[in-house]
Design an enzyme around this catalytic site. Structure first.
Site, PDB file in Angstrom:
ATOM      1  N   ILE A  88       0.914  -1.166  -0.029  1.00 20.45           N
ATOM      2  CA  ILE A  88       0.164  -0.208   0.067  1.00 20.45           C
ATOM      3  C   ILE A  88       0.958   1.417   0.041  1.00 20.45           C
ATOM      4  O   ILE A  88       1.765   1.460   1.033  1.00 20.45           O
ATOM      5  CB  ILE A  88      -0.891   0.136   1.206  1.00 20.45           C
ATOM      6  N   THR A  89       0.777   1.859  -0.966  1.00 23.12           N
ATOM      7  CA  THR A  89       1.440   3.294  -1.038  1.00 23.12           C
ATOM      8  C   THR A  89       0.908   4.334  -0.183  1.00 23.12           C
ATOM      9  O   THR A  89      -0.218   4.269  -0.084  1.00 23.12           O
ATOM     10  CB  THR A  89       1.687   3.981  -2.586  1.00 23.12           C
ATOM     11  N   TYR A 271      -4.645  18.367  -9.164  1.00 19.74           N
ATOM     12  CA  TYR A 271      -4.952  17.240  -8.433  1.00 19.74           C
ATOM     13  C   TYR A 271      -6.332  16.358  -8.997  1.00 19.74           C
ATOM     14  O   TYR A 271      -6.136  14.973  -9.158  1.00 19.74           O
ATOM     15  CB  TYR A 271      -5.331  17.221  -6.975  1.00 19.74           C
TER      16      TYR A 271
HETATM   17  P1  NDP Z   1      -3.439  11.414   3.173  1.00 25.81           P
HETATM   18  O1  NDP Z   1      -2.702  12.930   3.185  1.00 25.81           O
HETATM   19  O2  NDP Z   1      -3.756  11.182   4.680  1.00 25.81           O
HETATM   20  O3  NDP Z   1      -2.594  10.371   2.833  1.00 25.81           O
HETATM   21  C1  NDP Z   1      -1.741  10.447   1.437  1.00 25.81           C
HETATM   22  C2  NDP Z   1      -0.582   9.533   1.734  1.00 25.81           C
HETATM   23  O4  NDP Z   1       0.241   9.846   0.635  1.00 25.81           O
HETATM   24  C3  NDP Z   1       0.308   9.876   2.875  1.00 25.81           C
HETATM   25  O5  NDP Z   1       0.624   8.689   3.511  1.00 25.81           O
HETATM   26  C4  NDP Z   1       1.521  10.465   2.143  1.00 25.81           C
HETATM   27  O6  NDP Z   1       2.750  10.445   2.860  1.00 25.81           O
HETATM   28  C5  NDP Z   1       1.556   9.854   0.957  1.00 25.81           C
HETATM   29  N1  NDP Z   1       2.190  10.389   0.046  1.00 25.81           N
HETATM   30  C6  NDP Z   1       2.393  11.762  -0.521  1.00 25.81           C
HETATM   31  N2  NDP Z   1       3.341  11.906  -1.277  1.00 25.81           N
HETATM   32  C7  NDP Z   1       4.001  10.994  -1.377  1.00 25.81           C
HETATM   33  C8  NDP Z   1       5.397  10.415  -2.233  1.00 25.81           C
HETATM   34  N3  NDP Z   1       5.756  11.335  -2.833  1.00 25.81           N
HETATM   35  N4  NDP Z   1       5.638   9.526  -2.029  1.00 25.81           N
HETATM   36  C9  NDP Z   1       5.349   8.399  -1.258  1.00 25.81           C
HETATM   37  N5  NDP Z   1       3.939   8.882  -0.390  1.00 25.81           N
HETATM   38  C10 NDP Z   1       3.580   9.969  -0.612  1.00 25.81           C
HETATM   39  O7  NDP Z   1      -4.650  11.628   2.307  1.00 25.81           O
HETATM   40  P2  NDP Z   1      -5.690  10.744   2.170  1.00 25.81           P
HETATM   41  O8  NDP Z   1      -5.686   9.358   2.828  1.00 25.81           O
HETATM   42  O9  NDP Z   1      -7.256  11.219   1.982  1.00 25.81           O
HETATM   43  O10 NDP Z   1      -5.610   9.969   0.505  1.00 25.81           O
HETATM   44  C11 NDP Z   1      -5.289   8.708   0.305  1.00 25.81           C
HETATM   45  C12 NDP Z   1      -6.086   8.546  -1.190  1.00 25.81           C
HETATM   46  O11 NDP Z   1      -7.346   8.715  -1.176  1.00 25.81           O
HETATM   47  C13 NDP Z   1      -5.644   9.537  -2.363  1.00 25.81           C
HETATM   48  O12 NDP Z   1      -5.280   8.847  -3.396  1.00 25.81           O
HETATM   49  C14 NDP Z   1      -6.754  10.361  -2.356  1.00 25.81           C
HETATM   50  O13 NDP Z   1      -6.703  11.037  -3.785  1.00 25.81           O
HETATM   51  C15 NDP Z   1      -7.947   9.667  -2.269  1.00 25.81           C
HETATM   52  N6  NDP Z   1      -9.041  10.058  -1.844  1.00 25.81           N
HETATM   53  C16 NDP Z   1      -9.232  10.815  -0.580  1.00 25.81           C
HETATM   54  C17 NDP Z   1     -10.533  11.219  -0.559  1.00 25.81           C
HETATM   55  C18 NDP Z   1     -10.542  12.058   0.662  1.00 25.81           C
HETATM   56  O14 NDP Z   1     -11.915  12.767   0.781  1.00 25.81           O
HETATM   57  N7  NDP Z   1      -9.813  12.306   1.592  1.00 25.81           N
HETATM   58  C19 NDP Z   1     -11.568  11.320  -1.472  1.00 25.81           C
HETATM   59  C20 NDP Z   1     -11.422  10.451  -2.506  1.00 25.81           C
HETATM   60  C21 NDP Z   1     -10.217   9.850  -2.792  1.00 25.81           C
HETATM   61  P3  NDP Z   1       3.036  11.315   4.228  1.00 25.81           P
HETATM   62  O15 NDP Z   1       2.260  10.718   5.442  1.00 25.81           O
HETATM   63  O16 NDP Z   1       4.646  11.286   4.462  1.00 25.81           O
HETATM   64  O17 NDP Z   1       2.740  12.619   4.109  1.00 25.81           O
HETATM   65 MG1  PMR Z   2     -16.898  18.797  -2.449  1.00 22.70          MG
HETATM   66  C1  PMR Z   2     -22.466  15.552  -2.946  1.00 22.70           C
HETATM   67  C2  PMR Z   2     -21.696  16.362  -2.858  1.00 22.70           C
HETATM   68  C3  PMR Z   2     -20.147  16.373  -2.769  1.00 22.70           C
HETATM   69  C4  PMR Z   2     -19.291  15.444  -2.403  1.00 22.70           C
HETATM   70  C5  PMR Z   2     -19.591  14.053  -2.171  1.00 22.70           C
HETATM   71  C6  PMR Z   2     -17.913  16.125  -2.315  1.00 22.70           C
HETATM   72  C7  PMR Z   2     -16.874  15.401  -2.284  1.00 22.70           C
HETATM   73  N1  PMR Z   2     -18.241  17.258  -2.464  1.00 22.70           N
HETATM   74  C8  PMR Z   2     -19.602  17.616  -2.515  1.00 22.70           C
HETATM   75  C9  PMR Z   2     -20.128  18.902  -2.813  1.00 22.70           C
HETATM   76  C10 PMR Z   2     -19.645  20.136  -2.805  1.00 22.70           C
HETATM   77  N2  PMR Z   2     -18.067  20.454  -2.460  1.00 22.70           N
HETATM   78  C11 PMR Z   2     -20.218  21.514  -2.945  1.00 22.70           C
HETATM   79  C12 PMR Z   2     -21.639  21.673  -3.149  1.00 22.70           C
HETATM   80  C13 PMR Z   2     -19.265  22.295  -2.950  1.00 22.70           C
HETATM   81  C14 PMR Z   2     -19.209  23.829  -3.055  1.00 22.70           C
HETATM   82  C15 PMR Z   2     -19.287  24.472  -1.762  1.00 22.70           C
HETATM   83  C16 PMR Z   2     -17.984  21.653  -2.516  1.00 22.70           C
HETATM   84  C17 PMR Z   2     -16.635  22.119  -2.329  1.00 22.70           C
HETATM   85  C18 PMR Z   2     -15.705  21.368  -2.346  1.00 22.70           C
HETATM   86  C19 PMR Z   2     -14.270  22.188  -1.938  1.00 22.70           C
HETATM   87  C20 PMR Z   2     -13.679  23.519  -1.973  1.00 22.70           C
HETATM   88  N3  PMR Z   2     -15.510  20.507  -2.253  1.00 22.70           N
HETATM   89  C21 PMR Z   2     -14.062  19.985  -2.112  1.00 22.70           C
HETATM   90  C22 PMR Z   2     -13.272  20.953  -1.915  1.00 22.70           C
HETATM   91  C23 PMR Z   2     -11.937  20.634  -2.133  1.00 22.70           C
HETATM   92  O1  PMR Z   2     -11.121  21.305  -2.027  1.00 22.70           O
HETATM   93  C24 PMR Z   2     -11.909  19.209  -2.102  1.00 22.70           C
HETATM   94  C25 PMR Z   2     -11.429  18.873  -3.371  1.00 22.70           C
HETATM   95  O2  PMR Z   2     -11.848  19.015  -4.380  1.00 22.70           O
HETATM   96  O3  PMR Z   2     -10.222  18.130  -3.439  1.00 22.70           O
HETATM   97  C26 PMR Z   2      -9.642  17.959  -4.568  1.00 22.70           C
HETATM   98  C27 PMR Z   2     -13.184  18.666  -2.042  1.00 22.70           C
HETATM   99  C28 PMR Z   2     -14.206  17.423  -1.988  1.00 22.70           C
HETATM  100  N4  PMR Z   2     -15.378  17.382  -1.959  1.00 22.70           N
HETATM  101  C29 PMR Z   2     -15.614  15.898  -2.060  1.00 22.70           C
HETATM  102  C30 PMR Z   2     -14.361  15.060  -2.028  1.00 22.70           C
HETATM  103  C31 PMR Z   2     -14.328  13.737  -1.800  1.00 22.70           C
HETATM  104  C32 PMR Z   2     -13.350  16.031  -2.057  1.00 22.70           C
HETATM  105  C33 PMR Z   2     -12.163  15.708  -1.825  1.00 22.70           C
HETATM  106  C34 PMR Z   2     -11.321  15.499  -2.984  1.00 22.70           C
HETATM  107  C35 PMR Z   2     -10.889  14.294  -3.421  1.00 22.70           C
HETATM  108  O4  PMR Z   2     -10.256  13.630  -2.790  1.00 22.70           O
HETATM  109  O5  PMR Z   2     -11.099  13.999  -4.569  1.00 22.70           O
END
Ligand code: NDP
Ligand code: PMR
Ligand code: LMG
Length: 396
Positions: A88-89, A271
């Site tokens: 797991i990365t 991103y």
């Molecule tokens: P975190 O920041 O908690 O975890 C990210 C991890 O990636 C950390 O362990 C970080 O290491 C590691 N990482 C970053 N850069 C590098 C690098 N150069 N080499 C090796 N490892 C690296 O975020 P999340 O757990 O939220 O994210 C995990 C995954 O889930 C991502 O792919 C994200 O896109 C995805 N995701 C997250 C969502 C969310 O709502 N949070 C929603 C949808 C998808 P370190 O601890 O050293 O910083």
């Molecule tokens: Mg979002 C059903 C609505 C929904 C969901 C499931 C997400 C997930 N977001 C939703 C709605 C909205 N978001 C709406 C209505 C807004 C305007 C207020 C909003 C805003 C918002 C911001 C500014 N949302 C965000 C951000 C981020 O900076 C996050 C992002 O885009 O990261 C790339 C984020 C996210 N919204 C999500 C999820 C899962 C994220 C985290 C991003 C990711 O990991 O892909």
């Protein structure tokens, strides 16, 4: 290397130390009964002898976690009896750590935590009480292709089989005004989240292919925000890879642009673009390799895990409001623990065997095959992304 060797050691010792049926003095004919009697009388000496006894049977990494029952099993039985190995990365926080915990706790998996910060990863594993026998931390910095290659070599030298690879790590730089770069000079978000993982997955595909486990999987974490067929994917800036001209130009300012579509730098867009690349890459892997290798390729949106380190670079007001916003308004929020269980399911649930699928979960936390946006399911774009990525990481 040193990290790898030292982290393997405790696991190797546990084969015999584990007690149970794995070792008894009588089993070791080398010593004979009189020695056994002596051992009973002299506890201290017995420790020395036990250590000698440990050397009688060669310790091989692959069988390090196997019990004698497994060693005697037929190849067919071994597939289901031995522990699976999953890399797991980014397992040092958030989703990666929660998944490592969920899998390790089953006792059926050995988790290779592939992390850029060794100490942080060790502390993280301890903080959630992952059993020492069930994980190994290995160094991997996805922002350096040399590091990715080194990791693949180190992993191979560990002698472990590879059953599942989870490309989970990511960086998100929403407030950056200027781009940052990987060691090779690629914009950091796409360089880390897509290109680093692309090379890693390509290098380890052969190892996955060789696995004799009951299934083998390559999982690349995607997201809703890269899918413009959703509300979340329509929050600006929206993902858009355009005609890939920036990527083809090397994703650096010298030649062209740091953005895949050739536009101005925007960290949030970079991103989201990288997540589209992750989802396209998974499908292209499926098309090219599923039939030939039997590997299952999958992606997923685990839910909005609004509390993870992913948002560390966002403004404090966002970090404060985002979790309640997702919890009470969008209702898209999931805890790290729940998200970890979901990803662990994609790793280990026999029923999630279908390849080429982007998994999501409904309100009852049941998994379903989700639809990707038009761009994130564009086969022609996936093919071009693959070809350009190959060149950038030095595979073509
Ligand atoms: P975190 O920041 O908690 O975890 C990210 C991890 O990636 C950390 O362990 C970080 O290491 C590691 N990482 C970053 N850069 C590098 C690098 N150069 N080499 C090796 N490892 C690296 O975020 P999340 O757990 O939220 O994210 C995990 C995954 O889930 C991502 O792919 C994200 O896109 C995805 N995701 C997250 C969502 C969310 O709502 N949070 C929603 C949808 C998808 P370190 O601890 O050293 O910083
Ligand atoms: Mg979002 C059903 C609505 C929904 C969901 C499931 C997400 C997930 N977001 C939703 C709605 C909205 N978001 C709406 C209505 C807004 C305007 C207020 C909003 C805003 C918002 C911001 C500014 N949302 C965000 C951000 C981020 O900076 C996050 C992002 O885009 O990261 C790339 C984020 C996210 N919204 C999500 C999820 C899962 C994220 C985290 C991003 C990711 O990991 O892909
Ligand atoms: C862009 O900003 C950046 O420009 C870009 O560079 C990049 O970083 C990108 O995707 C990342 O973000 C986007 C963001 C910045 O602005 C917006 O998304 C615009 C809309 C923000 C305005 C919020 C509208 C909220 C609409 C929801 C419905 C309203 C409900 C009202 C509350 C009722 C409560 C009962 O914005 C920020 O960074 C600011 C933080 C925004 C956080 C998300 C919105 C929070 C909404 C308020 C939630 C309150 C919590 C409710 C708790 C209820 C408890 C019972």
């Amino acid at each position: 290397m040193a990290l790898q060797a030292s982290s393997l050691l405790p696991t190797a010792v546990t084969i015999h130390k584990g007690g149970k049926p794995s070792f008894s003095f009588k089993d070791v004919g080398f010593f004979g009964d009189s020695v056994s009697d002596y051992i009973r009388a002299e506890y201290k000496s017995s420790l020395v002898l036990r250590n000698k006894a440990l050397q009688v049977r060669p310790i091989r990494a692959q069988t390090a976690t196997a019990s004698p029952d497994i060693e005697q099993a037929s190849p067919e039985e071994k597939k289901t009896l031995r522990k699976g190995t999953v890399i797991i990365t980014g397992a040092s926080s958030g989703l990666g750590l929660a998944t490592a915990k969920a899998l390790a706790d089953t006792g059926k998996w050995h988790v290779i935590m592939a992390c850029r910060n060794f100490l942080k990863a060790e502390k993280a594993a301890k903080s959630v009480a992952i059993d020492k026998e069930n994980y190994t931390v290995m160094h991997l910095d996805l922002a350096s292709l040399d590091s990715v290659r080194q990791f693949a070599d180190n992993f191979r030298q560990s002698g472990r089989p590879l059953d599942v690879l989870v490309c989970n790590a990511a960086v998100y730089l929403p407030t950056a005004k200027e781009p940052s770069y990987t060691a090779e000079g690629f914009e950091l978000s796409v360089g880390t989240n897509h290109l680093g993982h692309f090379l890693l997955a390509r290098l380890l595909l052969d190892d996955l292919k060789k696995s004799d486990y009951s299934f083998k999987r390559l999982i690349i974490v995607g997201s809703i925000t890269g899918n413009t067929n959703t509300l979340a994917g329509n929050v600006p800036p929206k993902a858009n890879l355009g005609d890939l001209r920036g990527l083809a130009g090397g994703l650096n300012r010298i030649n062209n642009s740091v953005m895949i579509d050739g536009g101005e730098f925007d960290g949030a867009k970079a991103y989201k673009d990288s997540k589209v690349c992750n989802m396209l890459a998974m499908q292209e892997f499926h098309r090219r390799y599923h039939e030939e290798t039997g590997v299952t390729f999958a992606s997923l949106y685990p839910g909005c895990i609004a509390t993870t380190g992913l948002f560390r670079e966002h403004i404090p007001l966002f970090r404060l409001l985002f979790p309640p916003f997702q919890k009470y308004i969008t209702k898209g929020y999931v805890s790290e623990e729940e998200a970890g269980k979901r990803l662990a399911q994609v790793v280990s649930d026999p029923s999630l065997e279908k390849s080429g699928v982007y998994w999501s979960w409904n309100k009852n936390s049941s998994s379903f095959e989700n639809q990707l946006s038009k761009e994130a399911s564009d086969a022609e774009k996936a093919r071009r992304l693959w070809e350009i990525s190959e060149k950038l990481v030095g595979l073509a």
